[in-house]
Write an enzyme that holds these catalytic residues in place. Sequence first.
Site, PDB file in Angstrom:
ATOM      1  N   ASP A 135      52.503  43.893  45.113  1.00 47.01           N
ATOM      2  CA  ASP A 135      51.689  43.992  43.901  1.00 47.01           C
ATOM      3  C   ASP A 135      50.552  45.002  44.002  1.00 47.01           C
ATOM      4  O   ASP A 135      50.140  45.593  43.016  1.00 47.01           O
ATOM      5  CB  ASP A 135      51.132  42.608  43.529  1.00 47.01           C
ATOM      6  CG  ASP A 135      50.487  41.894  44.721  1.00 47.01           C
ATOM      7  OD1 ASP A 135      50.589  42.397  45.879  1.00 47.01           O
ATOM      8  OD2 ASP A 135      49.891  40.824  44.525  1.00 47.01           O
ATOM      9  N   THR A 195      46.645  40.310  41.918  1.00 50.77           N
ATOM     10  CA  THR A 195      47.953  39.698  42.171  1.00 50.77           C
ATOM     11  C   THR A 195      48.703  39.228  40.918  1.00 50.77           C
ATOM     12  O   THR A 195      49.822  39.667  40.658  1.00 50.77           O
ATOM     13  CB  THR A 195      47.778  38.514  43.138  1.00 50.77           C
ATOM     14  OG1 THR A 195      47.284  39.036  44.369  1.00 50.77           O
ATOM     15  CG2 THR A 195      49.095  37.793  43.388  1.00 50.77           C
TER      16      THR A 195
HETATM   17 ZN   LIG Z   1      44.499  39.366  47.429  1.00 50.35          ZN
END
Ligand SMILES: [Zn+2]
Length: 399
Positions: A237, A70
């Site tokens: 992401d 992330t």
């Molecule tokens: Zn995650």
Amino acid sequence: MVFLFFVFFLGTLIALLHHVNDDLPPKLLLVSFDGFRADYLQNYEFPHLQNFINEGVLVEHVKNVFITKTFPNHYSIVTGLYEESHGIVANSMYDVATKKHFSDSNDKDPFWWNEAVPIWVTNQLQGNRSSAAAMWPGTDVLIHNTTPSYFMNYNSAVSFEERLNNITMWLSNSNPPVTFATLYWEEPDASGHKYGPEDKENMRTVLKVIDDHIGYLVQKLKMLGLWENLNVIITSDHGMTQCSKERLINLDGCIDHTNYALIDASPVAAVLPKNERETEVYNQLKACDPHMNVYLKEDIPARFHYQHNDRIQPIILVADEGWTIVQNKTEPVLTLGDHGYDNSLPSMHPFLAAHGPAFHRGYKHSTVNIVDIYPMMCHILGLKPQPNNGTFGNTKCLL
Ligand SMILES: [Zn+2]
Ligand SMILES: *[C@@H]1O[C@H](CO)[C@@H](O)[C@H](O)[C@H]1NC(C)=O
Ligand SMILES: *[C@@H]1O[C@H](CO)[C@@H](O)[C@H](O)[C@H]1NC(C)=O
Ligand SMILES: *[C@@H]1O[C@H](CO)[C@@H](O)[C@H](O)[C@H]1NC(C)=O
Ligand SMILES: *[C@@H]1O[C@H](CO)[C@@H](O)[C@H](O)[C@H]1NC(C)=O
């Protein structure tokens, strides 16, 4: 005569309105739904998102950066840099020289972020403009001594509606105007970890809520008169893959855990050997389990662009898709889904959709690199980009 006058008046009014629009600086709202795997779009229903795409553009796969986590990928989106170049190389990091630690709950030290300049800082430095942020990683940190003019401290308990209401308020009336805004939401990542992406029923429920959030976003922008002039990017992401308690790689079964520190655990483990035992630790790990690759830092494959940074540890372990690295089998393993794996795996890829005056309408494209988003955003905003690893030529076709 009255009719002619009316037509003339109308024409002037339209020309005036156009003129006003031309003078408005371009604006961009960048939205991330964490862990939105690319093929969710094919496998689930998204009526609101599909409407957004029909009037805009879709990139079916975004090739993100290794490691597919992330913090690193969110920073690549806003800098156009590989992880080794922007310095956020994991969600958990350790710097040997300064003995500093970084984690998702201990991320406020500018030291970690200052190796790059994110777009919200550049946006404020290159003109009479502001940036605003609702919880995008790094936006509540003083990076190069600057935060967005408007931001929120990270707090997962704040609802999507509150984040959206505040970001749209900043977008509609601020002086100097907010031209770059960003909005982050934790789902479907959290549910993807909890249930695993193969749990269709639970994933359908959480993805419907995401689609409703998108519906609310569009409705809100229309209500505030922002919809026609605002460029909106919706992306993510990384993706998610199914894990299992049957697919564990147990480090304690191969090596004494007093011989190394585990800086980051799974599915890419960062190993710092203790007491100059690098060769011994490497050999033991190398022979440990066929379901992971073990690399000395200098041997990490070039395609990962994950080598030239002091925060990358001397040994990294890369689990095969769906495998989980643990130190000890007695540790409780709670996640049924995970990400972080090799960035060439389609399951790790997110998608990108965009709408607004800068974008085509009804255009589909198969793939771009996550680092190509940054030069496109700079182009839309009229900013001179910082040195980066993206190629505007790859995203130009969306405009
Ligand atoms: Zn995650
Ligand atoms: C959102 O805006 C409201 C009204 O200005 C404010 O009370 C609230 O604290 C803001 N929320 C966050 C998370 O900043
Ligand atoms: C910035 O723009 C605002 C209008 O949006 C204007 O009122 C202000 O004077 C400008 N400031 C500078 C330094 O140009
Ligand atoms: C695993 O952890 C437990 C509890 O911390 C410990 O008692 C056990 O010895 C560990 N197993 C190995 C193989 O190190
Ligand atoms: C990525 O961009 C940075 C900044 O320009 C540069 O230093 C680095 O060498 C680039 N990486 C690659 C692999 O080209």
